[in-house]
Motif scaffolding. Structure first.
Motif, PDB file in Angstrom:
ATOM      1  N   ALA A 192       0.831  -1.206   0.000  1.00 41.75           N
ATOM      2  CA  ALA A 192       0.000   0.000   0.000  1.00 41.75           C
ATOM      3  C   ALA A 192       0.867   1.258   0.000  1.00 41.75           C
ATOM      4  O   ALA A 192       0.569   2.236  -0.704  1.00 41.75           O
ATOM      5  CB  ALA A 192      -0.931  -0.010   1.215  1.00 41.75           C
ATOM      6  N   LEU A 193       1.953   1.229   0.775  1.00 41.18           N
ATOM      7  CA  LEU A 193       2.849   2.382   0.811  1.00 41.18           C
ATOM      8  C   LEU A 193       3.549   2.585  -0.533  1.00 41.18           C
ATOM      9  O   LEU A 193       3.753   3.724  -0.971  1.00 41.18           O
ATOM     10  CB  LEU A 193       3.882   2.197   1.922  1.00 41.18           C
ATOM     11  N   LEU A 194       3.906   1.491  -1.189  1.00 40.55           N
ATOM     12  CA  LEU A 194       4.540   1.610  -2.505  1.00 40.55           C
ATOM     13  C   LEU A 194       3.566   2.169  -3.539  1.00 40.55           C
ATOM     14  O   LEU A 194       3.954   2.942  -4.425  1.00 40.55           O
ATOM     15  CB  LEU A 194       5.075   0.250  -2.956  1.00 40.55           C
ATOM     16  N   ILE A 195       2.301   1.783  -3.433  1.00 39.80           N
ATOM     17  CA  ILE A 195       1.286   2.357  -4.322  1.00 39.80           C
ATOM     18  C   ILE A 195       1.162   3.859  -4.060  1.00 39.80           C
ATOM     19  O   ILE A 195       1.077   4.669  -4.997  1.00 39.80           O
ATOM     20  CB  ILE A 195      -0.068   1.646  -4.124  1.00 39.80           C
ATOM     21  N   ALA A 196       1.164   4.226  -2.771  1.00 41.00           N
ATOM     22  CA  ALA A 196       1.105   5.650  -2.425  1.00 41.00           C
ATOM     23  C   ALA A 196       2.301   6.398  -2.998  1.00 41.00           C
ATOM     24  O   ALA A 196       2.170   7.524  -3.498  1.00 41.00           O
ATOM     25  CB  ALA A 196       1.050   5.817  -0.905  1.00 41.00           C
ATOM     26  N   TRP A 197       3.468   5.754  -2.943  1.00 41.81           N
ATOM     27  CA  TRP A 197       4.664   6.407  -3.486  1.00 41.81           C
ATOM     28  C   TRP A 197       4.551   6.579  -4.998  1.00 41.81           C
ATOM     29  O   TRP A 197       4.934   7.621  -5.542  1.00 41.81           O
ATOM     30  CB  TRP A 197       5.908   5.600  -3.143  1.00 41.81           C
ATOM     31  N   ALA A 198       4.017   5.567  -5.678  1.00 40.33           N
ATOM     32  CA  ALA A 198       3.842   5.671  -7.130  1.00 40.33           C
ATOM     33  C   ALA A 198       2.874   6.800  -7.478  1.00 40.33           C
ATOM     34  O   ALA A 198       3.103   7.563  -8.428  1.00 40.33           O
ATOM     35  CB  ALA A 198       3.347   4.342  -7.694  1.00 40.33           C
ATOM     36  N   LEU A 199       1.796   6.920  -6.707  1.00 39.63           N
ATOM     37  CA  LEU A 199       0.843   8.011  -6.935  1.00 39.63           C
ATOM     38  C   LEU A 199       1.495   9.361  -6.648  1.00 39.63           C
ATOM     39  O   LEU A 199       1.247  10.350  -7.346  1.00 39.63           O
ATOM     40  CB  LEU A 199      -0.392   7.817  -6.051  1.00 39.63           C
ATOM     41  N   GLN A 200       2.340   9.387  -5.610  1.00 44.59           N
ATOM     42  CA  GLN A 200       3.059  10.621  -5.290  1.00 44.59           C
ATOM     43  C   GLN A 200       3.992  11.014  -6.415  1.00 44.59           C
ATOM     44  O   GLN A 200       4.119  12.194  -6.755  1.00 44.59           O
ATOM     45  CB  GLN A 200       3.828  10.419  -3.983  1.00 44.59           C
ATOM     46  N   GLU A 201       4.671  10.014  -7.011  1.00 45.54           N
ATOM     47  CA  GLU A 201       5.568  10.303  -8.130  1.00 45.54           C
ATOM     48  C   GLU A 201       4.790  10.901  -9.299  1.00 45.54           C
ATOM     49  O   GLU A 201       5.265  11.818  -9.980  1.00 45.54           O
ATOM     50  CB  GLU A 201       6.279   9.014  -8.569  1.00 45.54           C
ATOM     51  N   GLU A 202       3.590  10.377  -9.524  1.00 48.01           N
ATOM     52  CA  GLU A 202       2.755  10.915 -10.599  1.00 48.01           C
ATOM     53  C   GLU A 202       2.336  12.351 -10.291  1.00 48.01           C
ATOM     54  O   GLU A 202       2.382  13.230 -11.167  1.00 48.01           O
ATOM     55  CB  GLU A 202       1.523  10.030 -10.781  1.00 48.01           C
ATOM     56  N   ALA A 203       1.934  12.585  -9.032  1.00 50.46           N
ATOM     57  CA  ALA A 203       1.549  13.945  -8.642  1.00 50.46           C
ATOM     58  C   ALA A 203       2.741  14.887  -8.736  1.00 50.46           C
ATOM     59  O   ALA A 203       2.616  16.040  -9.179  1.00 50.46           O
ATOM     60  CB  ALA A 203       0.986  13.935  -7.218  1.00 50.46           C
ATOM     61  N   MET A 204       3.920  14.403  -8.326  1.00 50.98           N
ATOM     62  CA  MET A 204       5.117  15.232  -8.364  1.00 50.98           C
ATOM     63  C   MET A 204       5.500  15.573  -9.799  1.00 50.98           C
ATOM     64  O   MET A 204       5.929  16.698 -10.093  1.00 50.98           O
ATOM     65  CB  MET A 204       6.271  14.518  -7.667  1.00 50.98           C
ATOM     66  N   ALA A 205       5.335  14.611 -10.708  1.00 51.05           N
ATOM     67  CA  ALA A 205       5.645  14.874 -12.110  1.00 51.05           C
ATOM     68  C   ALA A 205       4.725  15.956 -12.670  1.00 51.05           C
ATOM     69  O   ALA A 205       5.156  16.826 -13.439  1.00 51.05           O
ATOM     70  CB  ALA A 205       5.512  13.584 -12.921  1.00 51.05           C
ATOM     71  N   THR A 206       3.451  15.908 -12.267  1.00 52.58           N
ATOM     72  CA  THR A 206       2.503  16.929 -12.716  1.00 52.58           C
ATOM     73  C   THR A 206       2.884  18.300 -12.174  1.00 52.58           C
ATOM     74  O   THR A 206       2.874  19.302 -12.898  1.00 52.58           O
ATOM     75  CB  THR A 206       1.077  16.569 -12.256  1.00 52.58           C
ATOM     76  N   ILE A 207       3.234  18.334 -10.889  1.00 49.43           N
ATOM     77  CA  ILE A 207       3.639  19.605 -10.280  1.00 49.43           C
ATOM     78  C   ILE A 207       4.889  20.144 -10.963  1.00 49.43           C
ATOM     79  O   ILE A 207       4.975  21.328 -11.303  1.00 49.43           O
ATOM     80  CB  ILE A 207       3.890  19.408  -8.773  1.00 49.43           C
ATOM     81  N   ARG A 208       5.848  19.260 -11.182  1.00 46.33           N
ATOM     82  CA  ARG A 208       7.113  19.697 -11.779  1.00 46.33           C
ATOM     83  C   ARG A 208       6.907  20.224 -13.196  1.00 46.33           C
ATOM     84  O   ARG A 208       7.563  21.179 -13.618  1.00 46.33           O
ATOM     85  CB  ARG A 208       8.096  18.529 -11.790  1.00 46.33           C
ATOM     86  N   ALA A 209       5.987  19.585 -13.925  1.00 44.34           N
ATOM     87  CA  ALA A 209       5.739  20.008 -15.302  1.00 44.34           C
ATOM     88  C   ALA A 209       5.157  21.416 -15.368  1.00 44.34           C
ATOM     89  O   ALA A 209       5.347  22.122 -16.366  1.00 44.34           O
ATOM     90  CB  ALA A 209       4.794  19.022 -15.984  1.00 44.34           C
ATOM     91  N   HIS A 210       4.454  21.822 -14.305  1.00 46.17           N
ATOM     92  CA  HIS A 210       3.820  23.138 -14.305  1.00 46.17           C
ATOM     93  C   HIS A 210       4.624  24.191 -13.551  1.00 46.17           C
ATOM     94  O   HIS A 210       4.204  25.342 -13.468  1.00 46.17           O
ATOM     95  CB  HIS A 210       2.414  23.047 -13.692  1.00 46.17           C
ATOM     96  N   LEU A 211       5.759  23.786 -12.996  1.00 43.18           N
ATOM     97  CA  LEU A 211       6.583  24.769 -12.294  1.00 43.18           C
ATOM     98  C   LEU A 211       7.383  25.589 -13.305  1.00 43.18           C
ATOM     99  O   LEU A 211       8.089  25.015 -14.138  1.00 43.18           O
ATOM    100  CB  LEU A 211       7.553  24.077 -11.337  1.00 43.18           C
ATOM    101  N   PRO A 212       7.308  26.901 -13.237  1.00 34.74           N
ATOM    102  CA  PRO A 212       8.105  27.735 -14.151  1.00 34.74           C
ATOM    103  C   PRO A 212       9.546  27.828 -13.660  1.00 34.74           C
ATOM    104  O   PRO A 212       9.987  28.836 -13.125  1.00 34.74           O
ATOM    105  CB  PRO A 212       7.401  29.092 -14.072  1.00 34.74           C
ATOM    106  N   THR A 213      10.282  26.722 -13.828  1.00 31.90           N
ATOM    107  CA  THR A 213      11.620  26.653 -13.231  1.00 31.90           C
ATOM    108  C   THR A 213      12.739  26.944 -14.205  1.00 31.90           C
ATOM    109  O   THR A 213      13.797  27.413 -13.808  1.00 31.90           O
ATOM    110  CB  THR A 213      11.858  25.255 -12.645  1.00 31.90           C
ATOM    111  N   ASP A 214      12.541  26.633 -15.471  1.00 30.81           N
ATOM    112  CA  ASP A 214      13.646  26.732 -16.415  1.00 30.81           C
ATOM    113  C   ASP A 214      13.385  27.797 -17.475  1.00 30.81           C
ATOM    114  O   ASP A 214      12.259  27.988 -17.922  1.00 30.81           O
ATOM    115  CB  ASP A 214      13.877  25.394 -17.123  1.00 30.81           C
ATOM    116  N   THR A 215      14.444  28.450 -17.823  1.00 29.32           N
ATOM    117  CA  THR A 215      14.439  29.318 -18.990  1.00 29.32           C
ATOM    118  C   THR A 215      15.623  28.911 -19.844  1.00 29.32           C
ATOM    119  O   THR A 215      16.586  28.324 -19.335  1.00 29.32           O
ATOM    120  CB  THR A 215      14.576  30.797 -18.583  1.00 29.32           C
ATOM    121  N   PRO A 216      15.595  29.183 -21.131  1.00 29.86           N
ATOM    122  CA  PRO A 216      16.720  28.764 -21.978  1.00 29.86           C
ATOM    123  C   PRO A 216      18.058  29.300 -21.501  1.00 29.86           C
ATOM    124  O   PRO A 216      19.089  28.654 -21.663  1.00 29.86           O
ATOM    125  CB  PRO A 216      16.336  29.327 -23.353  1.00 29.86           C
TER     126      PRO A 216
END
Length: 292
Positions: A192-216
């Motif tokens: 169950a904890l590993l499933i939670a971690w996998a879901l967290q990784e998915e949520a983190m990927a979504t958050i990271r994709a929308h973070l305005p962190t990089d510029t050229p």
């Protein structure tokens, strides 16, 4: 899929794991035994294992024992390689022994550990133990043309990134605080904890994709540690029904100052290793085709 619960005496081994053809199992000396080589080879996979000479005997093509300690004592380069064999259950497996001498500061720390361990047992460390503390010894089944010595050593060092993930999992998921003592319920909890971690990784990927962190012109590294915490909090609040994905995305510009690190002169290790592994994956088929 590969979840196995044992007591504290359960040994580390590659045998229970189902490897796929072409996989490379990279592991520390807890897995550094001949049975690991045999198990991976039978599944058409390869290994990179840290080993100890006393528990991983090697032999020459003629079947004679290869003495690792005299080989290390022989004057020569700080990074060296030997090709030979290991035997397990009446079968022989071709392996490469790689040795890398630690830098003086790291070697001194390793020798202190050896001395401390010996003192706790009321004895003096042997000269052999102190010598081995100066070296990293690896055994691999990877072919030399496609995987030169330096690349294998770098691949083994990349294992530390996995250790960092495990440390994050232990802290954020509190894996060391499982209350149940029954193997079945412990395994269910871990899954169950590993499933939670996998879901967290998915949520983190979504958050990271929308973070305005990089510029050229000015790439900005993100704190994976803080991002993991935000991902777990997001998942927890979504389960409670108090947050929505839209609300998280709305707040991301404000989160930027907390999770985006200041520019570094050196690229983060994880980014560097990911880029190197991606490049290896693209180049390797060409190398194998040329070798064929």
């Amino acid at each position: 899929e590969h979840v196995r619960v044992t007591d504290r005496y359960g040994g580390e081994s590659l045998v229970p794991f189902a490897l796929q053809p072409g996989d490379i199992a990279v592991a520390d000396n807890g897995y550094g035994y001949r049975m690991s080589v045999a198990s991976a080879t039978h599944q058409q996979a390869d290994v990179v294992l840290r080993v100890t000479p006393a528990t991983f005997p090697l032999e020459t093509a003629a079947g004679e024992a290869f003495e690792v300690i005299p080989w290390l004592r022989t004057p020569g380069p700080a990074i060296r390689e030997w090709h030979g064999w290991c035997a397990w259950e009446h079968q022989r497996y071709a392996v490469r022994l790689l040795a890398a001498q630690l830098p003086p500061a790291a070697a001194a720390i390793a020798r202190r550990r050896v001395r401390h361990k010996a003192q706790t047992k009321g004895r003096m460390p042997s000269a052999t133990a102190l010598l081995l503390a100066d070296w990293v010894l690896l055994v691999t089944t990877l072919a030399a043309p496609a995987w030169p010595l330096g690349d294998v050593l770098r691949l083994y060092r990349a294992r530390w990134q996995v250790e960092r993930v495990l440390k994050r999992m232990q802290q954020w998921l509190q894996l060391n605080q499982i209350r149940s003592k029954h193997p079945t319920s412990v395994e269910a909890t871990v899954r169950a904890l590993l499933i939670a971690w996998a879901l967290q990784e998915e949520a983190m990927a979504t958050i990271r994709a929308h973070l305005p962190t990089d510029t050229p012109m000015a790439p900005m590294p993100v704190s994976r540690w803080l991002l993991t915490g935000i991902g777990l909090d997001t998942l927890r609040q979504q389960v409670f029904g108090t947050w929505s994905q839209a609300r998280v995305q709305t707040g991301l510009p404000r989160l930027r100052r907390f999770v985006v690190l200041s520019p570094r002169r050196r690229e983060p290790q994880e980014t560097t290793i990911r880029a190197w592994l991606t490049g290896r994956a693209l180049v390797l088929p060409c190398i194998e085709q040329e070798a064929a």
